[in-house]
Design a protein around this motif. Sequence first.
Motif, PDB file in Angstrom:
ATOM      1  N   THR A 185       0.845  -1.195   0.000  1.00  0.00           N
ATOM      2  CA  THR A 185       0.000   0.000   0.000  1.00  0.00           C
ATOM      3  C   THR A 185       0.878   1.242   0.000  1.00  0.00           C
ATOM      4  O   THR A 185       2.032   1.204   0.435  1.00  0.00           O
ATOM      5  CB  THR A 185      -0.926   0.033   1.238  1.00  0.00           C
ATOM      6  N   ASN A 186       0.316   2.319  -0.483  1.00  0.00           N
ATOM      7  CA  ASN A 186       1.034   3.596  -0.437  1.00  0.00           C
ATOM      8  C   ASN A 186       0.055   4.746  -0.651  1.00  0.00           C
ATOM      9  O   ASN A 186      -1.124   4.538  -0.942  1.00  0.00           O
ATOM     10  CB  ASN A 186       2.156   3.637  -1.479  1.00  0.00           C
ATOM     11  N   ALA A 187       0.562   5.941  -0.471  1.00  0.00           N
ATOM     12  CA  ALA A 187      -0.160   7.153  -0.839  1.00  0.00           C
ATOM     13  C   ALA A 187       0.403   7.615  -2.175  1.00  0.00           C
ATOM     14  O   ALA A 187       1.622   7.588  -2.387  1.00  0.00           O
ATOM     15  CB  ALA A 187       0.014   8.233   0.222  1.00  0.00           C
ATOM     16  N   ALA A 188      -0.474   8.021  -3.091  1.00  0.00           N
ATOM     17  CA  ALA A 188      -0.030   8.369  -4.440  1.00  0.00           C
ATOM     18  C   ALA A 188      -0.767   9.589  -4.956  1.00  0.00           C
ATOM     19  O   ALA A 188      -1.880   9.904  -4.506  1.00  0.00           O
ATOM     20  CB  ALA A 188      -0.257   7.186  -5.388  1.00  0.00           C
ATOM     21  N   GLY A 189      -0.151  10.249  -5.899  1.00  0.00           N
ATOM     22  CA  GLY A 189      -0.796  11.364  -6.582  1.00  0.00           C
ATOM     23  C   GLY A 189      -1.550  10.874  -7.804  1.00  0.00           C
ATOM     24  O   GLY A 189      -1.125   9.926  -8.465  1.00  0.00           O
ATOM     25  N   ALA A 190      -2.660  11.513  -8.094  1.00  0.00           N
ATOM     26  CA  ALA A 190      -3.476  11.123  -9.246  1.00  0.00           C
ATOM     27  C   ALA A 190      -3.041  11.886 -10.490  1.00  0.00           C
ATOM     28  O   ALA A 190      -3.077  13.117 -10.524  1.00  0.00           O
ATOM     29  CB  ALA A 190      -4.950  11.374  -8.965  1.00  0.00           C
ATOM     30  N   ILE A 191      -2.633  11.130 -11.507  1.00  0.00           N
ATOM     31  CA  ILE A 191      -2.377  11.693 -12.830  1.00  0.00           C
ATOM     32  C   ILE A 191      -3.669  11.710 -13.631  1.00  0.00           C
ATOM     33  O   ILE A 191      -3.951  12.645 -14.377  1.00  0.00           O
ATOM     34  CB  ILE A 191      -1.297  10.862 -13.558  1.00  0.00           C
ATOM     35  N   ASN A 192      -4.454  10.662 -13.465  1.00  0.00           N
ATOM     36  CA  ASN A 192      -5.746  10.536 -14.150  1.00  0.00           C
ATOM     37  C   ASN A 192      -6.720  11.556 -13.569  1.00  0.00           C
ATOM     38  O   ASN A 192      -7.044  11.523 -12.379  1.00  0.00           O
ATOM     39  CB  ASN A 192      -6.282   9.117 -13.960  1.00  0.00           C
ATOM     40  N   GLU A 193      -7.195  12.452 -14.404  1.00  0.00           N
ATOM     41  CA  GLU A 193      -8.036  13.549 -13.928  1.00  0.00           C
ATOM     42  C   GLU A 193      -9.443  13.110 -13.554  1.00  0.00           C
ATOM     43  O   GLU A 193     -10.201  13.881 -12.959  1.00  0.00           O
ATOM     44  CB  GLU A 193      -8.085  14.652 -14.991  1.00  0.00           C
ATOM     45  N   GLY A 252      -6.017   1.110 -11.867  1.00  0.00           N
ATOM     46  CA  GLY A 252      -5.149   1.798 -12.796  1.00  0.00           C
ATOM     47  C   GLY A 252      -3.685   1.432 -12.684  1.00  0.00           C
ATOM     48  O   GLY A 252      -3.272   0.625 -11.833  1.00  0.00           O
ATOM     49  N   VAL A 253      -2.890   2.046 -13.554  1.00  0.00           N
ATOM     50  CA  VAL A 253      -1.455   1.802 -13.661  1.00  0.00           C
ATOM     51  C   VAL A 253      -0.709   2.785 -12.766  1.00  0.00           C
ATOM     52  O   VAL A 253      -0.930   4.000 -12.826  1.00  0.00           O
ATOM     53  CB  VAL A 253      -0.983   1.942 -15.117  1.00  0.00           C
ATOM     54  N   TYR A 254       0.172   2.245 -11.952  1.00  0.00           N
ATOM     55  CA  TYR A 254       0.964   3.040 -11.020  1.00  0.00           C
ATOM     56  C   TYR A 254       2.364   3.267 -11.590  1.00  0.00           C
ATOM     57  O   TYR A 254       2.958   2.350 -12.165  1.00  0.00           O
ATOM     58  CB  TYR A 254       1.048   2.304  -9.680  1.00  0.00           C
ATOM     59  N   GLY A 278       0.540   6.237 -20.082  1.00  0.00           N
ATOM     60  CA  GLY A 278      -0.537   5.390 -19.582  1.00  0.00           C
ATOM     61  C   GLY A 278      -0.589   5.253 -18.079  1.00  0.00           C
ATOM     62  O   GLY A 278      -1.311   4.399 -17.555  1.00  0.00           O
ATOM     63  N   ALA A 279       0.151   6.098 -17.346  1.00  0.00           N
ATOM     64  CA  ALA A 279       0.139   6.039 -15.884  1.00  0.00           C
ATOM     65  C   ALA A 279      -1.075   6.784 -15.335  1.00  0.00           C
ATOM     66  O   ALA A 279      -1.436   7.858 -15.821  1.00  0.00           O
ATOM     67  CB  ALA A 279       1.411   6.642 -15.311  1.00  0.00           C
TER      68      ALA A 279
END
Length: 276
Positions: free
Chosen positions: A115-123, A186-188, A209-210
């Motif tokens: 698990t992690n915290a991530a930023g969203a690229i997909n709007e 989605g793709v990380y 495609g991330a």
Amino acid sequence: MARNILKENLAESAAVLRERLGGFQPEVGIILGSGLGPLAEQVADPVHVPFGDVPHMRTSTATSHVGRFVAGTLAGKRVLVMQGRLHGYEGNTSQEVAYPVWLMHELGIGTLVVTNAAGAINEAYQVGDFCIMTDHINFTGRNPVAGLDPDGIAFRFFSMLDAYDPRLRELANQVAAERGIRVQNGVYLGLLGPSFETPAEIRAFRGWGADTVAMSVCEEVIAARHVGMAVCGISLVSNMACGVEGASPTDEEVLAVAAEREADFCTLVSDLVERL
């Protein structure tokens, strides 16, 4: 025959950890990312082992990462939880980041939840969503299996098709649907860090495609697949990536969103573990 230092170190680490766990045999490994450590407090009859007490393990210096193993029972399963992880940006080599995953395998663990915290690229994603990883792009520039010693643990050439196990992804989606928890699939994309990405980089990553981006996971998953472990990856979307909707991410924002989403995160992972 040449010595395999990595293999020797893993055997020594495993012996010490087994002794500290008093014969307890974990079946599921869980790695908790930034702000997600509170799940470890739900482990019943916990045994705590700081990373620094395990020979050849590096310690964690990242914000909110406690840096210890927590062994016990979660949702009826015997688990070994990493309350915090090791990152490349802390100065750890790729093999040092991967080391606790190989150690879990040495202890007999066959399933890993990262698990992690991530930023969203997909709007289309929203802050506070969870994203079940379907695949990843390793843009750290590193691979823990590169070198001589990992080839002595398992064969160095291995497929990364379905690196994130389809059955585990399906189970995670089922839990989310039943519990009314909003998830994406989605793709990380993983980077070395520690600086957040630039808007130009985010535009490039979107073209690749991330869907999400952060500074961990990829090297751990590569190590897990190297030794045949089944992996499920779950990100908390803690922020929009840099430049998306004008976002300029901060560490404080990441931790604040993690605190707000703690209950749903604990439900999602605990219910997933129960079904494994």
